[in-house]
Design a protein around this motif. Structure first.
Motif, mmCIF file in Angstrom:
data_model
loop_
_atom_site.group_PDB
_atom_site.id
_atom_site.type_symbol
_atom_site.label_atom_id
_atom_site.label_comp_id
_atom_site.label_asym_id
_atom_site.label_seq_id
_atom_site.Cartn_x
_atom_site.Cartn_y
_atom_site.Cartn_z
ATOM 1 N N GLY A 154 0.748 -1.021 -0.105
ATOM 2 C CA GLY A 154 0.025 -0.074 0.028
ATOM 3 C C GLY A 154 0.819 1.238 -0.010
ATOM 4 O O GLY A 154 1.970 1.206 0.057
ATOM 5 N N VAL A 155 0.156 2.296 -0.033
ATOM 6 C CA VAL A 155 0.585 3.797 0.029
ATOM 7 C C VAL A 155 0.159 4.400 1.035
ATOM 8 O O VAL A 155 -1.183 4.393 1.290
ATOM 9 C CB VAL A 155 0.534 4.521 -1.313
ATOM 10 C CG1 VAL A 155 1.072 6.017 -1.067
ATOM 11 C CG2 VAL A 155 1.254 3.757 -2.383
ATOM 12 N N ILE A 156 0.928 4.976 2.155
ATOM 13 C CA ILE A 156 0.384 5.724 3.293
ATOM 14 C C ILE A 156 1.079 7.173 3.043
ATOM 15 O O ILE A 156 1.922 7.448 2.015
ATOM 16 C CB ILE A 156 0.756 5.295 4.499
ATOM 17 C CG1 ILE A 156 2.284 5.392 4.608
ATOM 18 C CG2 ILE A 156 0.335 3.887 4.847
ATOM 19 C CD1 ILE A 156 2.801 5.180 6.034
ATOM 20 N N LEU A 157 0.465 8.185 3.507
ATOM 21 C CA LEU A 157 0.826 9.535 3.681
ATOM 22 C C LEU A 157 1.355 9.857 5.123
ATOM 23 O O LEU A 157 0.962 9.673 5.985
ATOM 24 C CB LEU A 157 -0.356 10.339 3.586
ATOM 25 C CG LEU A 157 -0.241 11.870 3.001
ATOM 26 C CD1 LEU A 157 0.710 12.227 2.072
ATOM 27 C CD2 LEU A 157 -1.390 12.654 3.254
ATOM 28 N N SER A 158 2.660 10.307 4.886
ATOM 29 C CA SER A 158 3.351 10.622 5.959
ATOM 30 C C SER A 158 3.804 12.020 6.090
ATOM 31 O O SER A 158 3.861 12.789 5.049
ATOM 32 C CB SER A 158 4.792 9.886 6.181
ATOM 33 O OG SER A 158 5.749 10.170 5.422
ATOM 34 N N HIS A 159 3.736 12.495 7.176
ATOM 35 C CA HIS A 159 4.026 14.155 7.501
ATOM 36 C C HIS A 159 5.610 14.304 7.076
ATOM 37 O O HIS A 159 5.597 15.269 6.521
ATOM 38 C CB HIS A 159 3.873 14.562 8.980
ATOM 39 C CG HIS A 159 2.827 14.224 9.521
ATOM 40 N ND1 HIS A 159 1.610 14.969 8.920
ATOM 41 C CD2 HIS A 159 2.148 13.701 10.640
ATOM 42 C CE1 HIS A 159 0.507 14.568 9.694
ATOM 43 N NE2 HIS A 159 0.885 13.879 10.628
ATOM 44 N N ALA A 160 6.379 13.488 7.147
ATOM 45 C CA ALA A 160 7.945 13.713 6.773
ATOM 46 C C ALA A 160 8.333 13.563 5.357
ATOM 47 O O ALA A 160 9.010 13.996 4.774
ATOM 48 C CB ALA A 160 8.727 12.847 7.893
ATOM 49 N N HIS A 161 7.552 12.559 4.878
ATOM 50 C CA HIS A 161 8.168 11.945 3.390
ATOM 51 C C HIS A 161 6.922 12.036 2.273
ATOM 52 O O HIS A 161 7.158 11.821 1.193
ATOM 53 C CB HIS A 161 8.751 10.435 3.571
ATOM 54 C CG HIS A 161 9.455 10.359 4.511
ATOM 55 N ND1 HIS A 161 10.831 10.937 4.229
ATOM 56 C CD2 HIS A 161 9.563 9.808 5.815
ATOM 57 C CE1 HIS A 161 11.640 10.537 5.360
ATOM 58 N NE2 HIS A 161 10.803 9.984 6.223
ATOM 59 N N GLY A 162 5.799 12.582 2.782
ATOM 60 C CA GLY A 162 4.830 12.609 1.607
ATOM 61 C C GLY A 162 4.218 11.103 1.775
ATOM 62 O O GLY A 162 4.074 10.194 2.358
ATOM 63 N N GLU A 163 4.119 10.780 0.244
ATOM 64 C CA GLU A 163 3.459 9.411 0.018
ATOM 65 C C GLU A 163 4.667 8.273 0.160
ATOM 66 O O GLU A 163 5.477 8.644 -0.448
ATOM 67 C CB GLU A 163 2.621 9.353 -1.435
ATOM 68 C CG GLU A 163 1.537 9.868 -1.547
ATOM 69 C CD GLU A 163 0.869 9.909 -2.859
ATOM 70 O OE1 GLU A 163 -0.138 9.861 -3.067
ATOM 71 O OE2 GLU A 163 1.564 9.650 -3.902
#
Length: 135
Positions: free
Chosen positions: A89-98
């Protein structure tokens, strides 16, 4: 047939101390190779060899999800609503984006990051952008 959790433990162990290399073992190529190992299909992601090239490809196609959607649909791998162990999957992280990765036991998510190994987090539901079932 080998148990998916045992296969995943072995796959994670291989990455534990290995350097992350753009285009070979980054947050997209690493889960793509996992899909290849489990499903026996080659995931047709475009090639890149640097962070800049990877991000340019994402901009050109619209997002990391767009890149994965196209490649995984060609392999007959489609979205699922609830991640299971081994799904990608793909998650959205604050530090790295997708960021792409593999869902592991207990709803946790593993992804490759610089300089070595992998990172684990438990993503909140609203940070999971998309999940594809490998089963």
């Amino acid at each position: 047939m080998t148990d998916i959790s045992e296969m995943l433990k072995a796959y994670l162990a291989e990455a534990e101390d290995a350097p992350m290399v753009w285009g070979e073992s980054d947050c997209s190529t690493w889960p793509a190779k996992w899909v290849e190992r489990v499903r026996g299909v080659s995931v047709p992601l475009p090639a890149w060899s640097s962070r800049e090239e990877a991000h340019a490809l994402m901009r050109d196609t619209g997002s990391l999800v767009s890149l994965w959607d196209e490649a995984l649909s060609e392999c007959g791998i489609y979205e699922t609503a609830v991640p299971s162990i081994g799904d990608v999957g793909v998650i959205l992280s604050h530090a790295h984006g997708e960021a792409g990765g593999i869902f592991i036991d207990g709803g946790y998510f593993a992804w490759r990051a610089e300089p070595t190994g992998y990172r684990i987090l438990r993503p909140r539901q609203n940070t999971i952008v998309k999940v594809w079932s490998i089963q």
